[in-house]
Design a protein around this motif. Structure first.
Motif, mmCIF file in Angstrom:
data_model
loop_
_atom_site.group_PDB
_atom_site.id
_atom_site.type_symbol
_atom_site.label_atom_id
_atom_site.label_comp_id
_atom_site.label_asym_id
_atom_site.label_seq_id
_atom_site.Cartn_x
_atom_site.Cartn_y
_atom_site.Cartn_z
ATOM 1 N N LEU A 38 32.782 -21.218 11.947
ATOM 2 C CA LEU A 38 33.945 -22.053 11.639
ATOM 3 C C LEU A 38 35.181 -21.651 12.448
ATOM 4 O O LEU A 38 36.079 -22.467 12.635
ATOM 5 C CB LEU A 38 34.237 -22.022 10.145
ATOM 6 C CG LEU A 38 33.301 -22.878 9.294
ATOM 7 C CD1 LEU A 38 33.467 -22.551 7.819
ATOM 8 C CD2 LEU A 38 33.526 -24.353 9.560
ATOM 9 N N ASP A 39 35.228 -20.415 12.913
ATOM 10 C CA ASP A 39 36.315 -20.014 13.813
ATOM 11 C C ASP A 39 36.264 -20.817 15.109
ATOM 12 O O ASP A 39 37.292 -21.146 15.695
ATOM 13 C CB ASP A 39 36.236 -18.523 14.142
ATOM 14 C CG ASP A 39 36.734 -17.644 13.020
ATOM 15 O OD1 ASP A 39 37.387 -18.163 12.086
ATOM 16 O OD2 ASP A 39 36.457 -16.430 13.057
ATOM 17 N N VAL A 40 35.057 -21.133 15.553
ATOM 18 C CA VAL A 40 34.871 -21.872 16.794
ATOM 19 C C VAL A 40 34.906 -23.376 16.556
ATOM 20 O O VAL A 40 35.436 -24.139 17.366
ATOM 21 C CB VAL A 40 33.542 -21.463 17.470
ATOM 22 C CG1 VAL A 40 33.300 -22.261 18.742
ATOM 23 C CG2 VAL A 40 33.538 -19.969 17.771
ATOM 24 N N TYR A 41 34.327 -23.812 15.423
ATOM 25 C CA TYR A 41 34.241 -25.237 15.089
ATOM 26 C C TYR A 41 34.884 -25.489 13.724
ATOM 27 O O TYR A 41 34.202 -25.745 12.729
ATOM 28 C CB TYR A 41 32.785 -25.701 15.068
ATOM 29 C CG TYR A 41 32.060 -25.435 16.366
ATOM 30 C CD1 TYR A 41 32.260 -26.251 17.469
ATOM 31 C CD2 TYR A 41 31.184 -24.356 16.485
ATOM 32 C CE1 TYR A 41 31.598 -26.006 18.668
ATOM 33 C CE2 TYR A 41 30.520 -24.107 17.676
ATOM 34 C CZ TYR A 41 30.727 -24.932 18.758
ATOM 35 O OH TYR A 41 30.082 -24.689 19.936
ATOM 36 N N PRO A 42 36.194 -25.417 13.635
ATOM 37 C CA PRO A 42 36.875 -25.497 12.338
ATOM 38 C C PRO A 42 36.762 -26.849 11.634
ATOM 39 O O PRO A 42 36.980 -26.932 10.426
ATOM 40 C CB PRO A 42 38.338 -25.189 12.684
ATOM 41 C CG PRO A 42 38.473 -25.489 14.129
ATOM 42 C CD PRO A 42 37.124 -25.236 14.738
ATOM 43 N N ASP A 43 36.396 -27.893 12.350
ATOM 44 C CA ASP A 43 36.303 -29.221 11.741
ATOM 45 C C ASP A 43 34.889 -29.579 11.286
ATOM 46 O O ASP A 43 34.652 -30.724 10.887
ATOM 47 C CB ASP A 43 36.803 -30.278 12.729
ATOM 48 C CG ASP A 43 38.271 -30.074 13.071
ATOM 49 O OD1 ASP A 43 39.027 -29.614 12.192
ATOM 50 O OD2 ASP A 43 38.658 -30.364 14.224
ATOM 51 N N CYS A 44 33.976 -28.643 11.330
ATOM 52 C CA CYS A 44 32.588 -28.922 10.968
ATOM 53 C C CYS A 44 32.444 -28.970 9.437
ATOM 54 O O CYS A 44 32.438 -27.940 8.762
ATOM 55 C CB CYS A 44 31.653 -27.863 11.548
ATOM 56 S SG CYS A 44 29.924 -28.176 11.168
ATOM 57 N N GLU A 46 29.858 -29.859 7.619
ATOM 58 C CA GLU A 46 28.598 -29.304 7.123
ATOM 59 C C GLU A 46 28.690 -27.793 6.944
ATOM 60 O O GLU A 46 28.204 -27.242 5.952
ATOM 61 C CB GLU A 46 27.435 -29.654 8.062
ATOM 62 C CG GLU A 46 27.105 -31.124 8.124
ATOM 63 C CD GLU A 46 27.920 -31.876 9.168
ATOM 64 O OE1 GLU A 46 28.765 -31.248 9.856
ATOM 65 O OE2 GLU A 46 27.731 -33.092 9.279
ATOM 66 N N ALA A 47 29.323 -27.132 7.892
ATOM 67 C CA ALA A 47 29.468 -25.678 7.800
ATOM 68 C C ALA A 47 30.375 -25.296 6.630
ATOM 69 O O ALA A 47 30.112 -24.329 5.921
ATOM 70 C CB ALA A 47 30.019 -25.111 9.105
ATOM 71 N N ARG A 48 31.426 -26.069 6.409
ATOM 72 C CA ARG A 48 32.322 -25.797 5.268
ATOM 73 C C ARG A 48 31.592 -25.973 3.941
ATOM 74 O O ARG A 48 31.748 -25.164 3.031
ATOM 75 C CB ARG A 48 33.538 -26.706 5.310
ATOM 76 C CG ARG A 48 34.503 -26.352 6.405
ATOM 77 C CD ARG A 48 35.806 -27.132 6.260
ATOM 78 N NE ARG A 48 36.697 -26.790 7.337
ATOM 79 C CZ ARG A 48 37.453 -25.697 7.355
ATOM 80 N NH1 ARG A 48 37.414 -24.868 6.360
ATOM 81 N NH2 ARG A 48 38.243 -25.454 8.385
#
Length: 79
Positions: A38-44, A46-48
């Motif tokens: 999430l540090d790299v892809y904060p808008d994901c 699914e990861a959230r």
């Protein structure tokens, strides 16, 4: 010579104890990995969502462990 097992040295070794601790460690690892993602892809989204699921699962398992074996930390379940 057997490997050192901290639970055995405290006289409280039981298989269920180590199973819960192993599961907690695995979840903790996954939480760190998803957080780094999430540090790299904060808008994901699914990861959230996955991170929230992991946190809820960890809280449940930590509470189960603490009800059977005592506190994991000096503060109890950290959530």
């Amino acid at each position: 010579m057997d490997k050192f097992n901290p639970a055995m040295s405290q006289g409280c070794f039981c298989e269920c104890n180590t199973d819960l601790l192993t599961e907690l460690r695995q979840i903790d690892f996954a939480i760190v990995e998803v957080t780094l993602y999430l540090d790299v892809y904060p808008d994901c989204c699914e990861a959230r969502e996955y991170l929230n699921e992991l946190r809820a699962k960890r809280a449940k398992i930590a509470a189960e462990y603490e009800s059977k074996h005592g506190m994991l930390t000096m503060y109890g379940v950290c959530g």
